[in-house]
Write a protein that holds these residues in place. Structure first.
Motif, short mmCIF file in Angstrom:
data_model
loop_
_atom_site.label_atom_id
_atom_site.label_comp_id
_atom_site.label_asym_id
_atom_site.label_seq_id
_atom_site.Cartn_x
_atom_site.Cartn_y
_atom_site.Cartn_z
N ASN A 78 0.47 -1.10 0.44
CA ASN A 78 -0.15 0.37 -0.22
C ASN A 78 0.99 1.21 0.10
OD1 ASN A 78 -2.72 -1.69 0.32
ND2 ASN A 78 -1.79 -1.53 2.73
N PHE A 79 0.18 2.44 -0.07
CA PHE A 79 0.80 3.36 -0.95
C PHE A 79 -0.01 4.47 -0.49
CE2 PHE A 79 3.68 0.89 -3.07
CZ PHE A 79 4.78 0.77 -2.74
N ASP A 80 0.34 5.99 -0.25
CA ASP A 80 -0.17 7.11 0.29
C ASP A 80 0.37 7.75 -1.36
OD1 ASP A 80 -0.28 6.59 2.60
OD2 ASP A 80 0.68 8.37 2.93
N GLU A 81 -1.27 8.04 -1.87
CA GLU A 81 -1.62 8.76 -3.15
C GLU A 81 -0.32 10.11 -3.20
OE1 GLU A 81 -4.86 11.24 -4.23
OE2 GLU A 81 -5.90 9.47 -3.49
N ALA A 82 0.47 10.05 -2.17
CA ALA A 82 1.71 11.23 -1.97
C ALA A 82 2.60 10.35 -2.57
CB ALA A 82 1.69 12.29 -0.90
N ASP A 83 3.05 9.24 -2.30
CA ASP A 83 3.62 8.75 -3.07
C ASP A 83 3.99 8.79 -4.51
OD1 ASP A 83 4.64 8.18 0.14
OD2 ASP A 83 3.13 5.70 0.40
N LEU A 84 2.83 8.31 -5.19
CA LEU A 84 3.47 8.18 -6.43
C LEU A 84 3.36 9.21 -7.40
CD1 LEU A 84 0.11 5.63 -5.58
CD2 LEU A 84 1.81 5.14 -7.47
N LYS A 85 4.16 9.29 -7.59
CA LYS A 85 4.25 10.72 -8.89
C LYS A 85 3.86 10.02 -10.42
CE LYS A 85 6.95 12.48 -5.31
NZ LYS A 85 5.54 13.08 -4.08
N LEU A 86 3.08 11.51 -10.68
CA LEU A 86 2.90 10.73 -12.46
C LEU A 86 4.02 11.23 -13.21
CD1 LEU A 86 0.64 10.73 -14.16
CD2 LEU A 86 0.81 13.33 -13.81
N ILE A 87 4.49 10.41 -14.22
CA ILE A 87 5.57 10.28 -14.93
C ILE A 87 5.07 11.83 -15.79
CG2 ILE A 87 6.99 9.38 -16.13
CD1 ILE A 87 7.44 7.48 -13.91
N ASP A 88 3.67 10.68 -16.54
CA ASP A 88 3.16 11.42 -17.50
C ASP A 88 1.84 10.59 -18.32
OD1 ASP A 88 2.53 13.38 -19.94
OD2 ASP A 88 4.80 13.33 -19.97
N ILE A 89 1.41 10.69 -19.07
CA ILE A 89 -0.06 10.02 -19.88
C ILE A 89 0.46 10.31 -21.04
CG2 ILE A 89 -1.62 10.18 -20.23
CD1 ILE A 89 -2.46 12.75 -17.95
N TYR A 90 0.28 8.91 -21.68
CA TYR A 90 0.88 8.74 -22.98
C TYR A 90 0.11 8.13 -23.15
CZ TYR A 90 5.75 8.29 -20.71
OH TYR A 90 6.84 9.28 -20.05
N LYS A 91 -0.20 8.68 -25.36
CA LYS A 91 -1.19 8.15 -26.43
C LYS A 91 -0.68 6.98 -26.06
CE LYS A 91 -4.20 9.84 -29.22
NZ LYS A 91 -4.80 10.52 -30.52
N ASN A 92 -1.05 5.52 -26.32
CA ASN A 92 -0.60 4.46 -26.30
C ASN A 92 -1.36 3.71 -27.57
OD1 ASN A 92 0.94 2.14 -26.96
ND2 ASN A 92 -0.14 1.31 -25.70
#
Length: 163
Positions: A78-92
């Motif tokens: 389990n992780f807190d939301e703050a632990d997750l860093k958005l790298i990017d949103i990729y159109k695949n």
């Protein structure tokens, strides 16, 4: 910013190549190694191959919550939301998988022995250096599910700037 255009079963989404949201999470240890998980032999796509924690986003689910859910389901942490860093949103754009991939990085000091694999999804976990992974991608290593996805190289470049 994409808008919702409907609701459909996962199998049909892939069969008809419909656009949808997915999450992908790179898990990094204190040695800056990335976690790979071998997909179960029972998986329809990429069986017995290495991948990262990933999955579909639910109908009314926030992407970051889908990422937290998949981390908990697939590797039991389990992780807190703050632990997750958005790298990017990729159109695949790929045959049988047109998606917007919300890609995150999470750092942890958890060892593999601290993780609990979801047997239907995962059969093995291992950490690998970024350089070794880049080498496998360059060589188009068939044991890695994502070697042909162009956005993976972009994500790894961005991860290196986040160290």
């Amino acid at each position: 910013n994409e808008k919702k255009i409907g609701i459909e079963e996962r199998e049909i989404v892939h069969k008809r190549n419909l656009w949808h949201r997915e999450i992908a999470v790179w898990v990094m240890n204190e040695k800056n190694e990335l976690l790979l998980q071998r997909r179960s032999s029972r998986k329809k796509q990429g069986a017995n191959k290495f991948s990262i924690t990933a999955g579909h986003v639910g109908i009314n689910e926030k992407e970051i919550l889908a990422a937290k859910r998949e981390l908990h389901e697939e590797i039991g942490i389990n992780f807190d939301e703050a632990d997750l860093k958005l790298i990017d949103i990729y159109k695949n754009e790929q045959e049988n998988n047109n998606c917007f991939s919300y890609t995150y990085l999470v750092k942890t000091n958890k060892k593999i022995k601290d993780m609990k694999m979801q047997e239907e999804e995962v059969s093995e976990l291992k950490y690998i250096s970024i350089g070794e992974l880049e080498d496998k991608i360059r060589k188009m290593d068939e044991e890695i599910t994502f070697v042909k996805k162009p956005h993976i190289k972009l994500a790894l470049e961005k991860i290196k700037t986040m160290l």
